[in-house]
Design a protein around this motif. Sequence first.
Motif, PDB file in Angstrom:
ATOM      1  N   THR A  17       0.837  -1.196   0.000  1.00 46.68           N
ATOM      2  CA  THR A  17       0.000   0.000   0.000  1.00 46.68           C
ATOM      3  C   THR A  17       0.871   1.246   0.000  1.00 46.68           C
ATOM      4  O   THR A  17       1.748   1.390   0.836  1.00 46.68           O
ATOM      5  CB  THR A  17      -0.917   0.008   1.238  1.00 46.68           C
ATOM      6  OG1 THR A  17      -1.701  -1.175   1.212  1.00 46.68           O
ATOM      7  CG2 THR A  17      -1.822   1.218   1.243  1.00 46.68           C
ATOM      8  N   VAL A  18       0.604   2.108  -0.955  1.00 52.44           N
ATOM      9  CA  VAL A  18       1.352   3.366  -1.058  1.00 52.44           C
ATOM     10  C   VAL A  18       0.407   4.559  -1.166  1.00 52.44           C
ATOM     11  O   VAL A  18       0.816   5.643  -1.535  1.00 52.44           O
ATOM     12  CB  VAL A  18       2.315   3.345  -2.271  1.00 52.44           C
ATOM     13  CG1 VAL A  18       3.409   2.330  -2.072  1.00 52.44           C
ATOM     14  CG2 VAL A  18       1.594   3.119  -3.569  1.00 52.44           C
ATOM     15  N   LYS A  41     -11.125   0.286  -6.302  1.00 50.80           N
ATOM     16  CA  LYS A  41     -10.917  -0.475  -5.068  1.00 50.80           C
ATOM     17  C   LYS A  41      -9.431  -0.631  -4.729  1.00 50.80           C
ATOM     18  O   LYS A  41      -9.059  -0.648  -3.570  1.00 50.80           O
ATOM     19  CB  LYS A  41     -11.568  -1.852  -5.220  1.00 50.80           C
ATOM     20  CG  LYS A  41     -11.476  -2.716  -3.997  1.00 50.80           C
ATOM     21  CD  LYS A  41     -12.154  -4.048  -4.232  1.00 50.80           C
ATOM     22  CE  LYS A  41     -11.951  -4.975  -3.065  1.00 50.80           C
ATOM     23  NZ  LYS A  41     -12.463  -6.303  -3.317  1.00 50.80           N
ATOM     24  N   ASN A  42      -8.574  -0.765  -5.746  1.00 50.02           N
ATOM     25  CA  ASN A  42      -7.162  -1.048  -5.522  1.00 50.02           C
ATOM     26  C   ASN A  42      -6.229   0.140  -5.735  1.00 50.02           C
ATOM     27  O   ASN A  42      -5.022  -0.032  -5.745  1.00 50.02           O
ATOM     28  CB  ASN A  42      -6.726  -2.212  -6.419  1.00 50.02           C
ATOM     29  CG  ASN A  42      -7.408  -3.490  -6.011  1.00 50.02           C
ATOM     30  OD1 ASN A  42      -7.171  -4.023  -4.944  1.00 50.02           O
ATOM     31  ND2 ASN A  42      -8.294  -3.967  -6.857  1.00 50.02           N
ATOM     32  N   TRP A  43      -6.782   1.339  -5.937  1.00 50.01           N
ATOM     33  CA  TRP A  43      -5.960   2.528  -6.116  1.00 50.01           C
ATOM     34  C   TRP A  43      -5.019   2.687  -4.914  1.00 50.01           C
ATOM     35  O   TRP A  43      -5.424   2.543  -3.774  1.00 50.01           O
ATOM     36  CB  TRP A  43      -6.839   3.761  -6.264  1.00 50.01           C
ATOM     37  CG  TRP A  43      -6.103   5.056  -6.107  1.00 50.01           C
ATOM     38  CD1 TRP A  43      -6.243   5.946  -5.088  1.00 50.01           C
ATOM     39  CD2 TRP A  43      -5.115   5.613  -6.978  1.00 50.01           C
ATOM     40  NE1 TRP A  43      -5.410   7.014  -5.272  1.00 50.01           N
ATOM     41  CE2 TRP A  43      -4.703   6.828  -6.428  1.00 50.01           C
ATOM     42  CE3 TRP A  43      -4.530   5.179  -8.173  1.00 50.01           C
ATOM     43  CZ2 TRP A  43      -3.740   7.635  -7.022  1.00 50.01           C
ATOM     44  CZ3 TRP A  43      -3.561   5.985  -8.762  1.00 50.01           C
ATOM     45  CH2 TRP A  43      -3.186   7.191  -8.199  1.00 50.01           C
ATOM     46  N   GLY A  44      -3.758   2.926  -5.206  1.00 51.51           N
ATOM     47  CA  GLY A  44      -2.773   3.124  -4.148  1.00 51.51           C
ATOM     48  C   GLY A  44      -2.096   1.845  -3.708  1.00 51.51           C
ATOM     49  O   GLY A  44      -1.422   1.812  -2.683  1.00 51.51           O
ATOM     50  N   THR A  45      -2.256   0.762  -4.460  1.00 49.36           N
ATOM     51  CA  THR A  45      -1.645  -0.514  -4.123  1.00 49.36           C
ATOM     52  C   THR A  45      -0.757  -0.977  -5.270  1.00 49.36           C
ATOM     53  O   THR A  45      -1.167  -0.968  -6.421  1.00 49.36           O
ATOM     54  CB  THR A  45      -2.731  -1.584  -3.885  1.00 49.36           C
ATOM     55  OG1 THR A  45      -3.579  -1.143  -2.829  1.00 49.36           O
ATOM     56  CG2 THR A  45      -2.116  -2.918  -3.510  1.00 49.36           C
ATOM     57  N   ILE A  46       0.474  -1.363  -4.932  1.00 46.18           N
ATOM     58  CA  ILE A  46       1.355  -1.970  -5.929  1.00 46.18           C
ATOM     59  C   ILE A  46       1.034  -3.458  -5.901  1.00 46.18           C
ATOM     60  O   ILE A  46       1.268  -4.126  -4.893  1.00 46.18           O
ATOM     61  CB  ILE A  46       2.835  -1.751  -5.591  1.00 46.18           C
ATOM     62  CG1 ILE A  46       3.165  -0.262  -5.488  1.00 46.18           C
ATOM     63  CG2 ILE A  46       3.722  -2.426  -6.650  1.00 46.18           C
ATOM     64  CD1 ILE A  46       4.564   0.022  -4.991  1.00 46.18           C
ATOM     65  N   PHE A  75      -1.055   2.800  -9.144  1.00 42.63           N
ATOM     66  CA  PHE A  75      -0.221   3.572  -8.219  1.00 42.63           C
ATOM     67  C   PHE A  75       0.583   4.682  -8.893  1.00 42.63           C
ATOM     68  O   PHE A  75       1.499   5.235  -8.289  1.00 42.63           O
ATOM     69  CB  PHE A  75       0.709   2.649  -7.422  1.00 42.63           C
ATOM     70  CG  PHE A  75       1.643   1.817  -8.258  1.00 42.63           C
ATOM     71  CD1 PHE A  75       2.934   2.222  -8.502  1.00 42.63           C
ATOM     72  CD2 PHE A  75       1.214   0.612  -8.803  1.00 42.63           C
ATOM     73  CE1 PHE A  75       3.785   1.450  -9.270  1.00 42.63           C
ATOM     74  CE2 PHE A  75       2.061  -0.166  -9.565  1.00 42.63           C
ATOM     75  CZ  PHE A  75       3.358   0.257  -9.794  1.00 42.63           C
ATOM     76  N   THR A  76       0.219   5.036 -10.125  1.00 36.37           N
ATOM     77  CA  THR A  76       0.847   6.170 -10.800  1.00 36.37           C
ATOM     78  C   THR A  76      -0.221   6.961 -11.542  1.00 36.37           C
ATOM     79  O   THR A  76      -1.231   6.412 -11.962  1.00 36.37           O
ATOM     80  CB  THR A  76       1.911   5.721 -11.822  1.00 36.37           C
ATOM     81  OG1 THR A  76       1.304   4.914 -12.819  1.00 36.37           O
ATOM     82  CG2 THR A  76       3.033   4.969 -11.165  1.00 36.37           C
TER      83      THR A  76
END
Length: 97
Positions: A17-18, A41-46, A75-76
């Motif tokens: 998680t970033v 749902k997964n925004w901000g996860t590598i 994540f970008t």
Amino acid sequence: MLKTENLYRIEIIKPCTVSGILNGLFGGFYPFAEEDEYIKKNWGTIPAGTKGWVVKKWRKMYFSADENQPEIKLFTPTDQPYVLIPYSKIKDAYKKI
């Protein structure tokens, strides 16, 4: 000018998680809000399977993902796929390749 030094290639083996970093970089702006539920749902996860480099810049270590990967937009930002993620966010979640 400080140069970016590639130290070694890695593959993320468990999700990292970033999102806190991304919120600071982009002011809480979520550039993919109109996209599908998986991205929201997964925004901000590598995600696991992401490949890239551990790099050294400004005397610190970072993760730099390869640009042409299907889930890099988690994540970008769309217009800037080259983002340096602090090494501390991935330090226990990768393997060298």
